[in-house]
Design an enzyme around this catalytic site. Sequence first.
Site, mmCIF file in Angstrom:
data_model
loop_
_atom_site.group_PDB
_atom_site.id
_atom_site.type_symbol
_atom_site.label_atom_id
_atom_site.label_comp_id
_atom_site.label_asym_id
_atom_site.label_seq_id
_atom_site.Cartn_x
_atom_site.Cartn_y
_atom_site.Cartn_z
ATOM 1 N N GLY A 66 41.430 46.549 40.621
ATOM 2 C CA GLY A 66 40.910 45.209 40.398
ATOM 3 C C GLY A 66 41.535 44.570 39.180
ATOM 4 O O GLY A 66 41.880 45.253 38.223
ATOM 5 N N ASN A 69 41.089 37.809 34.795
ATOM 6 C CA ASN A 69 41.903 37.096 33.824
ATOM 7 C C ASN A 69 42.198 37.935 32.595
ATOM 8 O O ASN A 69 43.317 37.965 32.101
ATOM 9 C CB ASN A 69 41.205 35.803 33.420
ATOM 10 C CG ASN A 69 41.353 34.726 34.471
ATOM 11 O OD1 ASN A 69 41.907 34.957 35.540
ATOM 12 N ND2 ASN A 69 40.856 33.551 34.173
ATOM 13 N N ALA A 71 40.769 41.265 32.249
ATOM 14 C CA ALA A 71 40.253 42.608 32.490
ATOM 15 C C ALA A 71 40.943 43.209 33.697
ATOM 16 O O ALA A 71 41.434 42.497 34.571
ATOM 17 C CB ALA A 71 38.740 42.574 32.703
ATOM 18 N N LYS A 72 40.986 44.526 33.693
ATOM 19 C CA LYS A 72 41.473 45.284 34.838
ATOM 20 C C LYS A 72 40.464 46.368 35.153
ATOM 21 O O LYS A 72 39.716 46.803 34.286
ATOM 22 C CB LYS A 72 42.821 45.942 34.537
ATOM 23 C CG LYS A 72 44.010 45.016 34.518
ATOM 24 C CD LYS A 72 45.293 45.816 34.404
ATOM 25 C CE LYS A 72 46.508 44.898 34.419
ATOM 26 N NZ LYS A 72 47.765 45.670 34.360
ATOM 27 N N ASP A 181 23.104 36.884 39.461
ATOM 28 C CA ASP A 181 24.304 36.700 40.284
ATOM 29 C C ASP A 181 24.276 37.656 41.471
ATOM 30 O O ASP A 181 25.277 38.289 41.793
ATOM 31 C CB ASP A 181 25.566 36.911 39.446
ATOM 32 C CG ASP A 181 26.817 36.385 40.147
ATOM 33 O OD1 ASP A 181 26.681 35.520 41.031
ATOM 34 O OD2 ASP A 181 27.928 36.849 39.822
#
EC number: 2.7.11.1
Length: 752
Positions: A66, A69, A71-72, A181
Site C-alpha cells: 500500500g 501520499n 505513508a507506505k 469512517d
Amino acid sequence: MSSRTALAPGNDRNSDTHGTLGSGRSSDKGPSWSSRSLGARCRNSIASCPEEQPHVGNYRLLRTIGKGNFAKVKLARHILTGREVAIKIIDKTQLNPSSLQKLFREVRIMKGLNHPNIVKLFEVIETEKTLYLVMEYASAGEVFDYLVSHGRMKEKEARAKFRQIVSAVHYCHQKNIVHRDLKAENLLLDAEANIKIADFGFSNEFTLGSKLDTFCGSPPYAAPELFQGKKYDGPEVDIWSLGVILYTLVSGSLPFDGHNLKELRERVLRGKYRVPFYMSTDCESILRRFLVLNPAKRCTLEQIMKDKWINIGYEGEELKPYTEPEEDFGDTKRIEVMVGMGYTREEIKEALTNQKYNEVTATYLLLGRKTEEGGDRGAPGLALARVRAPSDTTNGTSSSKGSSHNKGQRASSSTYHRQRRHSDFCGPSPAPLHPKRSPTSTGDTELKEERMPGRKASCSAVGSGSRGLPPSSPMVSSAHNPNKAEIPERRKDSTSTPNNLPPSMMTRRNTYVCTERPGSERPSLLPNGKENSSGTSRVPPASPSSHSLAPPSGERSRLARGSTIRSTFHGGQVRDRRAGSGSGGGVQNGPPASPTLAHEAAPLPSGRPRPTTNLFTKLTSKLTRRVTDEPERIGGPEVTSCHLPWDKTETAPRLLRFPWSVKLTSSRPPEALMAALRQATAAARCRCRQPQPFLLACLHGGAGGPEPLSHFEVEVCQLPRPGLRGVLFRRVAGTALAFRTLVTRISNDLEL
C-alpha cells in the site's frame, strides 16, 4: 489495514493533543540484526544488501502492499517468529504539525484497543524522520473487494460478518472512541475470514454531554446531521454508518447515492432508500432502526444486539457486549522461547507489565498468534499455551471451533477466504533453533531503502493488496491523515464497463479533506478545530451549480473506483504546506515535539479563518479535480514481493488449504499451467515477471496509454484434492473494473 488517504480529523476537543508513542520509540538505538540468519543490521532503520531483503528492526520487508501520499504499508515477516505483519511507514518530515498531532492521536487510540475484530497494533518504532507502525496483517483483503468481485452476500453470511462489526464498534464506544469512517473499504478479512476493522485515522474520543463538530467520513456513509452541520455526541454517526454497511453487505450497493454531492446530500436528508425484493422482512426491520434521520431516535447498539435478525441461527447465543480478557503476560512457554532468543526475563517482564509497544512486547504477542496455515497458536514444534479469550458465543467475535456461532462463521469463511500468495513462508524453527536477537548498537540510522513518495508523485496510491487498504485520494491534502496507505492505486477508468458486470457493482470511496468552510454562513473554525461561537450551526445547501462528480450509468449512479462523492472528507483546517502557516492564519513555527519526548504538547496557535466560498461549492470543485500525471512507476523490485530469490528446493506449487476462492481448476501439471498463463497474459498485452516458480507478477496499461494501469498477480496452487491445481488471481493495484476485464480475458484464453 484501510488505510486510505484521507483528511485528518480535526481537533474536536481540547483533549486532541499529541498522543504518546511511549516505549515504542527507539530512535536512540541503532543496528540490530538476527545474528543467526542475517548478520548485523540496524534494528530501527531500513537497510539492504545485495543478497538480503531490507529490514526494519526485527522484520524482513517482503513487498509494498500500500502507498499513500506520505505513508507506505509493507508486508513483512518477523524474523524471530516467522509471523507476517503489516508495517506502516510514515515520513514525518512531510507532515505539518496538525497532521502529526492527528497521527499521534491515532496511534494512542490504537494502543488502547484489544478486540479480535480490530486490527492489532504490535510495535511502534520511531526515528527522527520516520514512524513505523507494526500491525496485524489481514491477509484476505477488504470486504469492499469481495463485494466488487462476488456481489452481495447472502443474509446468513452477512449476519456472521455484521455481528463481528457490531461487537467491535460497540467495544470502541464502550471505551469512548468513535470511529467516524466506517465503510466497506475499512473492513478487512483475516485468513479465517474474520472481520478486522482498520483505519482509525478519523477516530476520536468523546465524552457524554460534550459535542463533536468535525465533519469527516465518506459521504454515502455519513449521517444526515453531518450534512446539516450539526454537532453530534459521537456514537450515533457510527450507528448510521453501520446501517449503510449492512445494506451494502446484503444488497451489494449503497442505499444513498447520487451523481454529485448535492444530489447525494438531498437523498441522505430525505432518508428514503429502495428495499430489494430479496431482502427479508427481519433484515428490513433492523435497517430501519439504523437509518433514522433523527439521531435521538436512532437505535443503540445494545438494542441491536437483541434484535431478532442479528440473532437468527444463534439461538441461545444472543450477541452480547465484548468482555476484554485479562492480558496473559505469564505464558512461561513463550517466555522461555524469548529467553532462548536472547531476551532477559527482566526486560520481558518490564515490557509486558508496562505494556510497552516495543520489540519485546511484539515478539511475545506474535508468538501467541495463529499461523495461517496450521491454524494453531505458537511456533511449529512449540506447544504454546493459548492466551485466555472470551467465548465467541457471547461476544460474536472471531470464530472458535465447537460453537454454533462458529458454524455460521465457518460457512462464511468458506465463501470469503482468500489465501495469501507467498510461497516463501517458513515458520520459525523449533525452540532450540530459534534465531537470536543481536545486540543493539548506538546511533540513529536513517532510511536507506527508499524515499517516501513526493507530494506530486504521491497523488496516486499503489499497492491491499490483501490488506484491502483503500487507495489514496488523488487530490487534497491527504497529509492530514498521514497514517493511511492506499491499496490499491486508483485512476479514473475511462474504459466502458464490461457487459458481464452487474449494474449495481460496488465502487470504491476515496478519501479527501474539506479544507475550508464559509466564513459568513458557517461557524468559523479555529485552527484547533473548535468552532467559533459567533457563527451559525448549519452548512448551507449545496450550490445549485454543483459540479458533476461522475457520469451517470443506469438508474443509479455508477462511479469509477476513485469516485469522488464516495470519498471520505473532513471539515477541518488544512495547513498551507508551502507557506508553512495554518489555514486560519496562525503561523506554525515547526512540528510538534514527538510525543515520545513530551507527554503534553501546547495547543496549536490559533488565528482568524479567512473568508471562503460556499462549503459544497468549494468541496465539489476540489473533488472534481483529477490527477493527470502518471502514477508512481511500479517497477523493479517494487512490482511485487517477488524480488525474493527462488527457493531452489521448491518443486511444487504452494498447497492451498482453503480453496473456496479458486475459480479456475485444472489437472494439468503445474509447469504446463504456468506456460499457459505466460501465453495468456502475453496475449492480453501484460508485462510479466516470474519472481517465484509458480507466481507471475503482471502489469497492464499505464505509461501514458489509453488503458489504466493494472497490477496483479497470478499464482498456480496445489488444491487439497490430489492431482488438482488451481489458478489464483490477485489484484494489487488498479481499478476493479480493469482487473476483472483482464481476469476474464486471461481465463477464457486458458480454456480450463
